[in-house]
Design an enzyme around this catalytic site. Structure first.
Site, PDB file in Angstrom:
ATOM      1  CG  ASP A   1       0.354   2.115   7.013  1.00 26.06           C
ATOM      2  OD1 ASP A   1      -0.508   1.886   7.893  1.00 26.06           O
ATOM      3  OD2 ASP A   1       0.082   2.100   5.796  1.00 26.06           O
TER       4      ASP A   1
HETATM    5  C1  BGC Z   1      -3.268   1.390   6.162  1.00 28.38           C
HETATM    6  C2  BGC Z   1      -3.392   2.805   6.652  1.00 28.38           C
HETATM    7  C3  BGC Z   1      -4.328   2.846   7.826  1.00 28.38           C
HETATM    8  C4  BGC Z   1      -3.802   1.938   8.909  1.00 28.38           C
HETATM    9  C5  BGC Z   1      -4.643   1.907  10.165  1.00 28.38           C
HETATM   10  C6  BGC Z   1      -2.931   0.410   7.275  1.00 28.38           C
HETATM   11  O1  BGC Z   1      -3.099  -0.890   6.852  1.00 28.38           O
HETATM   12  O2  BGC Z   1      -2.292   1.313   5.145  1.00 28.38           O
HETATM   13  O3  BGC Z   1      -3.827   3.640   5.618  1.00 28.38           O
HETATM   14  O4  BGC Z   1      -4.498   4.158   8.283  1.00 28.38           O
HETATM   15  O5  BGC Z   1      -3.754   0.614   8.403  1.00 28.38           O
HETATM   16  O6  BGC Z   1      -5.792   1.177   9.974  1.00 28.38           O
END
Ligand code: BGC
Length: 744
Positions: free
Chosen positions: A266
């Site tokens: 993530d």
């Molecule tokens: C989130 C993800 C997301 C990623 C990209 C993170 O903060 O937890 O679900 O895909 O950001 O934006």
């Protein structure tokens, strides 16, 4: 048209020759380059490509290049691969990927789960896949598949509820839909990320049985469905960070389940190079990488702490996805698909229609009779403009929002007076048609210290045929982030929201109930809210979750009976939070303990095993018609699998859809098991008076529990009771099958 000059003709010819030369050179290349040859098997293409990459290039490939792209290797003709957030739509990307622009918002997450319709999930996924192709997106960052453990998690609305089977089935349909368009879907967040509070630091402490039976199960099903990408969660699991979790990433995901795709981090979640490289993480996101970069990884390879085989496996996984999806064999950008694709209008609407869940309808106040209704008052911040989705990385600005107010006006036509009542003590001049950016925006008239409701409004409410109040949370997390998490009205990433409705909303509901008993409460939320002060006063509660950009139309259709509601609640709604499984051990600002002490007794598994009455049980959804269940017949096949056949009849006088649910009561085992568990479901459309025969197949292996000491699934020999019906608490058909023991 003027003829070309001799000079212009010469230049045109030159360009043609040069282009032909480039084309011929490229083709001559690809004859020899197996990795460029689409007719070659994927693994042969990877084997051909791998030795051509330098170590530096390999390391570049396993760390992002920018916020949403991977590295291109131009010398080998490898382009960058682009990603976009979801899961309600392709977030904020134009064709170039450079600007934040409105896009199409579907009913995703909880609203989609409430349809219990894997076919619909597939259609929504495919529409999203097309939207990705219209923007040249290769990897779509959805679906979110964590489970609903408590109403507080700000991301519940992105997920599919409390049950692993429902989550796994809906997610699988959605994933296969996205991938049918040549776009890789990403299952996230792997795993046990059931709260947002301090999500980078709080360890989710969960025993293996609970992980295997509940939280891992949907991910396992998604792997079986062929998902190409996975995203680790932010949190540590049992003290080990998700991105370094060798057991989860290497043993379970890639070993036990045989996941062949890419496991990415993530965003900015990594904390190490060595442990992540060896812990099964394949791709650091976003770029520029902090850990999977040459300066950090090369010395570890030189010293033998990270092997070349480990690095190669990561690169191999990336190109397995690339070649399987055909990303080097055709342009990902498909200019024939419009950015605002009219082909997807129907599924945008269907998604909203099927999920809306009628939880209470005392005295059959709904549907409102358009021939009789003359005046409707509309209240509540969420009634207009539409709140189509929650906040955070899932937030999307819609292209064509249809608010509930719009929907009611359009459907009611001129014969019905629709009066919008702003209910707020915001300063004079406040534009009530826009969501307020100021915290605590909705403070009710008449609340202590606030002015009384103007007489005009009192009269309008009193004389209305119905008062529709749209309450709930909003997507204003941007402000929330900027305002140091001071908003109690938003629901989204990085926030654990309140159990109470945002300030002022309960006061609105109660005050209206005093003036007019015909109150319809419509809710936008990813889960349950505190109801004890008002639920007894309102005849109707309609849960719309976040229904996407056409939600307003669909809700109005349900209110006027143009659509018969058919959504079923994907989580248990408790009478009070203290009744719930995670009560007392869900992390709060004052207690960071996040031990999943309820174990496998989550949601209805808890309420039903403990004999606690929920306010609205899992699987409940009222209809404007009545369904009758009859003729359960259980046919066992030799291997212990069985088929349940039964008949569902529409006994009312309007058409409707029913989601029939099958639960299994296991015999006594050596460990305590939930009193029953959902093992199958099917959705049926029925005309008035129509009967349909339905069947649900259950595999014997799915009846088992995880034996933590032996580390395997076990099915106990004995009699399994079968229950079929319309919710976890309304199961009128009963039967029994005998199973032999399975140990695997
Ligand atoms: C989130 C993800 C997301 C990623 C990209 C993170 O903060 O937890 O679900 O895909 O950001 O934006």
């Amino acid at each position: 048209m003027s003829p070309l000059s001799p000079y212009a003709r010469f230049v045109a010819l030159l360009i043609l020759l040069l282009n032909f030369h480039a084309f011929a050179a490229e083709n001559a290349d690809s004859a020899a380059d197996i990795y460029k040859d689409a007719s070659q098997p994927v693994e042969a293409r990877i084997a051909d490509l791998l030795p051509r990459l330098t170590l530096d290039e390999k390391i570049e490939l396993i760390g992002g290049a920018s916020f949403m792209t991977t590295h291109a290797i131009p010398r080998l003709g490898i382009p960058e691969f682009r990603m976009s957030d979801g899961p309600f739509g392709v977030r904020d990307v134009n064709r170039e990927g450079s600007k934040q622009v409105p896009t199409r918002v579907y009913a995703g997450g909880m609203a989609l789960a409430a349809s219990w319709d894997a076919g619909l999930a597939h259609k929504v996924g495919a529409a999203i896949g097309r939207d990705c192709r219209a923007r040249g997106i290769n990897i779509f960052l959805g679906p979110g598949m964590n489970l609903y453990r408590a109403p507080f998690s700000g991301r519940n609305f992105e997920y599919f509820g409390e049950d692993p089977l429902l989550t796994g089935v809906i997610a699988s349909g959605y994933i296969q839909g996205v991938q049918s368009q040549g776009v890789a879907a990403t299952m996230k967040h792997f795993v046990a990320n059931e709260q947002e509070l301090n999500r980078h630091n709080i360890s989710s402490d969960v025993d293996e049985r609970t992980l295997r039976e509940l939280y891992l199960k949907p991910f396992e099903m998604a792997v079986e469905a062929g998902v190409w990408c996975a995203m680790d969660s932010y949190n540590p699991i049992n003290g080990i960070h998700a991105t370094e979790n060798d057991w989860l990433n290497n043993k379970v995901l890639k070993g036990d389940w045989g996941f062949k795709g890419v496991l990415m981090s993530d965003w900015w979640s990594m904390v190490s190079t060595l442990a992540s490289a060896n812990g099964g993480l394949d791709l650091e996101m976003p770029g520029k990488p902090q850990f999977f970069k040459v300066e950090k990884l090369k010395p570890l390879i030189d010293s033998g702490q990270v092997t070349m085989a480990t690095v190669d496996d990561k690169v191999r996984r990336i190109f397995r996805v690339v070649f399987s999806m055909g990303w080097m064999d055709r342009p990902q950008f498909d200019s024939s698909i419009p950015m605002d694709d009219p082909q997807s209008d129907q599924v945008t609407l269907e998604g909203a229609r099927e999920g809306i869940t009628l939880l209470k309808n005392t005295g059959n106040l709904l549907p409102l009779n358009l021939a009789k209704v003359k005046k409707i008052v509309v209240l509540g911040r969420n009634a207009d403009p539409a709140i189509a989705v929650g906040g955070g990385s899932a937030h999307i600005d819609y292209m064509h929002g249809k608010s509930l107010l719009d929907g009611l006006k359009e459907l009611a036509g001129d014969g019905v007076e629709i009066i919008r009542i702003p209910w707020s003590t915001m300063p004079a001049g406040t534009d009530f048609s826009k969501p307020s950016k100021t915290p605590f925006a909705l403070t009710a008239y008449g609340a202590p210290g606030n002015p009384a409701l103007p007489q005009d409004f009192v009269d309008a409410i009193k004389s209305a045929d119905a008062a529709v109040i749209c309450v709930g949370f909003n997507d204003n997390v941007k402000d929330y982030w900027q305002s140091d998490h001071a908003r109690p009205d938003a629901e989204g990433e990085d926030i654990d929201r309140t159990y109470q409705l945002p300030p002022g909303q309960v006061e609105v509901v109660k005050a209206v109930c005093k003036l007019n008993p015909k109150v319809v409460v419509v809710l936008n939320a990813g889960g349950s809210v505190e109801t004890k002060d008002w639920i007894g006063d309102v005849p109707v509660l309609l849960d719309a979750y976040y229904p996407g950009q056409f939600g307003g139309t669909a809700i109005a259709e349900v209110l006027f009976g143009k659509i018969n509601p058919s959504g079923k609640l994907p989580f248990s709604w408790e009478t009070g939070w203290e009744d719930s499984a995670a009560y007392g051990h869900f992390p709060t600002a004052s207690s960071k303990d996040n031990t999943y002490k309820e174990g496998v007794f989550l949601g209805y598994r808890w309420f039903d095993s403990k004999g606690i009455e929920p306010l609205f049980p899992f699987g409940l959804g009222l209809s404007y018609t009545k369904f009758e269940y009859s003729e359960l017949d259980l046919q066992a096949s030799g291997n212990g699998d069985f088929k349940a056949r039964f008949t569902v009849t529409n006994k009312g006088d309007v058409a409707g859809a029913e989601v029939a649910q099958l639960y299994v009561v296991p015999p006594q085992a050596s460990v305590p098991r939930p009193v029953h568990e959902l093992k199958g479901f099917t959705r049926l459309d029925l005309q008035p008076g129509e009967s349909k025969s339905a069947s649900i197949v259950v595999a014997a292996k799915d009846l088992g529990y995880w034996d933590s000491s032996l580390k395997k699934w076990k099915v106990t020999a004995g009699k399994y009771k079968i229950e079929v019906g319309s919710s976890s608490r309304d199961l009128s058909l009963l039967g029994e099958v005998a199973e032999a023991a399975i140990d695997e």
